[in-house]
Design a protein around this motif. Structure first.
Motif, PDB file in Angstrom:
ATOM      1  N   ASP A  72      -7.355  -5.590  -1.043  1.00 52.45           N
ATOM      2  CA  ASP A  72      -7.604  -4.863   0.204  1.00 52.45           C
ATOM      3  C   ASP A  72      -8.639  -3.778  -0.115  1.00 52.45           C
ATOM      4  O   ASP A  72      -8.610  -3.186  -1.190  1.00 52.45           O
ATOM      5  CB  ASP A  72      -6.273  -4.230   0.636  1.00 52.45           C
ATOM      6  N   HIS A 115      -2.910  -5.977  -3.423  1.00 52.28           N
ATOM      7  CA  HIS A 115      -3.438  -4.983  -2.487  1.00 52.28           C
ATOM      8  C   HIS A 115      -4.387  -4.050  -3.223  1.00 52.28           C
ATOM      9  O   HIS A 115      -5.529  -3.878  -2.855  1.00 52.28           O
ATOM     10  CB  HIS A 115      -2.311  -4.187  -1.830  1.00 52.28           C
ATOM     11  N   HIS A 175      -8.619  -0.926   0.870  1.00 54.35           N
ATOM     12  CA  HIS A 175      -7.904   0.340   0.689  1.00 54.35           C
ATOM     13  C   HIS A 175      -7.234   0.431  -0.670  1.00 54.35           C
ATOM     14  O   HIS A 175      -6.203   1.082  -0.840  1.00 54.35           O
ATOM     15  CB  HIS A 175      -6.879   0.536   1.811  1.00 54.35           C
ATOM     16  N   GLU A 232       0.884  -1.163   0.000  1.00 58.87           N
ATOM     17  CA  GLU A 232       0.000   0.000   0.000  1.00 58.87           C
ATOM     18  C   GLU A 232       0.917   1.206   0.000  1.00 58.87           C
ATOM     19  O   GLU A 232       1.631   1.430   0.976  1.00 58.87           O
ATOM     20  CB  GLU A 232      -0.860  -0.047   1.264  1.00 58.87           C
ATOM     21  N   HIS A 271      -6.590  -1.256  12.652  1.00 61.12           N
ATOM     22  CA  HIS A 271      -6.436  -2.714  12.731  1.00 61.12           C
ATOM     23  C   HIS A 271      -6.322  -3.217  14.172  1.00 61.12           C
ATOM     24  O   HIS A 271      -6.593  -4.370  14.456  1.00 61.12           O
ATOM     25  CB  HIS A 271      -5.224  -3.175  11.917  1.00 61.12           C
ATOM     26  N   HIS A 280      -9.206  -5.632   8.855  1.00 61.91           N
ATOM     27  CA  HIS A 280      -9.325  -6.679   7.831  1.00 61.91           C
ATOM     28  C   HIS A 280      -9.287  -8.075   8.449  1.00 61.91           C
ATOM     29  O   HIS A 280      -8.305  -8.803   8.332  1.00 61.91           O
ATOM     30  CB  HIS A 280      -8.193  -6.558   6.817  1.00 61.91           C
TER      31      HIS A 280
END
Ligand SMILES: [Zn+2]
Length: 491
Positions: A140, A106, A142, A12, A443, A164
């Motif tokens: 993901d 990702h 994101h 990311e 998270h 997640h």
């Protein structure tokens, strides 16, 4: 016999981060070939493990290629990305013909010269396998999902939960999707909608909780195969930055697009309510001073979240705790290999002077000179993700220090504070502490909510400070909320 080809590639990318993403960062985070991680699958390798198991159950053959993922930081070095991409393409070419390609990506990886690195990879995979072989990707939430990504895949499934905690479940969903397509039961098509909204969306509370549950309830009925909300990754100045809804249906593109629009506009209408309530450092310290419950006040140091590309060594909150005279607290994890090394040299029980944190520039704050006692040490430690046993994250060597009643945990592999082991690995029990600071955006929530009396999200300066209006976007569209109140008004 059917053959499926699988691989993992991603990170990311915080394009504002001063930390480059090079080969060493992949090596330290996750770099395996042909399932070399064994039983301890890294987070983005978990889908590969699941897909192999499910394929074997059907008597299918799996060709597993690269499994490479880097802890979020700045742009990936061009040659590193190109070498990984070319390795996957070479493995795929050598495996032809294949019946399907499943990729764990990702979705917000930026490399030098490639603002949409995974879009580039997916387009090349499509070119190699041709138009008829299903290509599915798990991403993901994101991700910054470009048109290129959407047009290269047959279907995509994104994580639904933030934190997640659903990586394995979404991998299972994706396998069912692709198996049905490979065996001719369905013809997946994608519809999507650009929500023109930038933000951070916790699924642990309303109204996002309800919207995610609504999406999940739509799946498996009336030809709807999958519904994903793309949250986007706001610390990336790329043209594709933003949130979307992606719907996969069985052969009905019009329906997929209609449903994506409907859900996307609902997501947009909730934009004010979905944003986390941040507090200032002063507000957090005031609450800490009056906190007198048996369980801790948990403060999230959102702006120093390694998971968003920050250094994880900022001192703003610790400095305030020391100044306020807090004597019953814990904070972790500081990425400070030098402090850890000194702690190992001195040994447990040693009292020494350390210079802690503040090493990566102004967003890290000033380094702090402290008299500290070494209270715990751990070599080659791993932590679980969200308390789940299936996902292990290597965090390097760890050291705990005591400074006037505040337990400070440092480690050598930059990592987000995701689970209780970030403290307990080095003997710090936090259940009865007054104040616990976690360097994490969200998270931490799965593991810490059960032990917290209260959780506050603290906005301090930092590499991932949640203040989008002041960020210097050049490539990202500003026809999005919060830059404009209603970006749909003119259309
Ligand atoms: Zn994420």
């Amino acid at each position: 016999m059917k053959t499926i080809f699988t691989a993992t590639l991603g990170t990311e990318t915080n394009t504002f981060s001063a930390l480059p993403t090079g080969l060493q960062l992949f090596q330290e985070t996750c770099l395996y070939r042909r399932g070399g991680y064994g039983d301890q699958a890294p987070m983005f390798g978990v889908p590969l493990q699941i897909w192999r198991r499910r394929a074997e159950e059907r008597g299918w053959r799996t060709v597993e290629s690269l499994c490479a993922f880097a802890m979020p930081a700045g742009k990936t070095v061009r040659k590193v990305y190109e070498d990984f991409r070319d390795e996957i393409i070479a493995d795929l070419t050598a495996s032809l013909p294949v019946d399907a390609v499943l990729l764990s990506l990702h979705g917000a990886m930026v490399a030098e010269g490639y603002d949409d690195a995974e879009g580039d990879l997916l387009a090349q995979v499509r070119r190699i396998v041709g138009p008829d072989v299903p290509i599915d990707a798990e991403l993901d939430l994101h991700a910054n999902v470009s048109r290129r990504k959407l047009e290269s895949v047959t279907a995509m499934v994104l994580f639904k939960e933030y934190p997640h905690i659903d990586v394995p479940e979404r991998a299972e969903d994706l396998f069912v999707l692709i198996a049905d397509a490979v065996e001719g039961r369905t013809k997946p098509v994608i519809g999507w909608f650009d929500c023109r909204t930038i933000g951070v969306f916790h699924t642990t509370r309303q109204p996002m909780r309800g919207l995610v549950d609504k999406c999940a309830a739509l799946e498996g009925k009336d030809g709807v195969l999958s519904v994903s909300i793309v949250h986007g990754f706001p610390w990336a100045d790329v043209a594709d930055l933003g949130s979307k809804v992606v719907v996969v249906t069985d052969g009905d593109k019009v329906k997929a697009e209609r449903l994506a629009r409907e859900l996307g506009m609902e997501f947009f209408r909730l934009r004010h309510e979905t944003q986390p309530r941040y507090v200032t450092l002063d507000q957090a310290m005031a609450r800490a001073a009056t906190h007198n419950q048996p369980h801790p006040l948990v403060l999230a140091d959102c702006s120093d979240n390694a998971g968003g590309g920050a250094a994880s060594d900022s001192t703003f909150i610790l400095q305030a705790m020391l100044e306020k005279g807090i004597t019953d607290g814990a904070i972790g994890m500081f990425w400070d290999p030098m402090a850890v090394r000194i702690a190992f040299e001195a040994g447990e029980g040693a009292a020494l002077d350390i210079r802690l944190g503040g090493k990566l520039g102004p967003t890290s704050g000033p380094p702090l000179d402290l008299r500290a006692t070494v209270t715990g040490l751990a070599r080659d430690a791993t932590v679980r993700f969200g308390g789940r046993d299936v996902i292990h994250v290597a965090v390097g060597d760890m050291a705990a220090f005591d400074v006037g009643g505040i337990a400070i945990v440092c480690n050598t592999l930059r990592s987000q504070c995701k689970s209780l082991d970030c403290f307990t690995n080095v003997g710090v029990e936090i259940g009865k502490k007054k104040v616990v600071v976690v360097k994490s955006m969200q998270h931490f929530h799965a593991a810490y909510a059960p032990i917290a009396a209260e959780i506050m999200y603290v906005a301090v300066p930092g590499a991932v400070a949640p203040d989008f209006l002041t960020m210097n976007y050049v490539n990202a569209s500003r026809n999005q909320w919060p830059f404009v109140e209603d970006p749909f008004a003119a259309t």
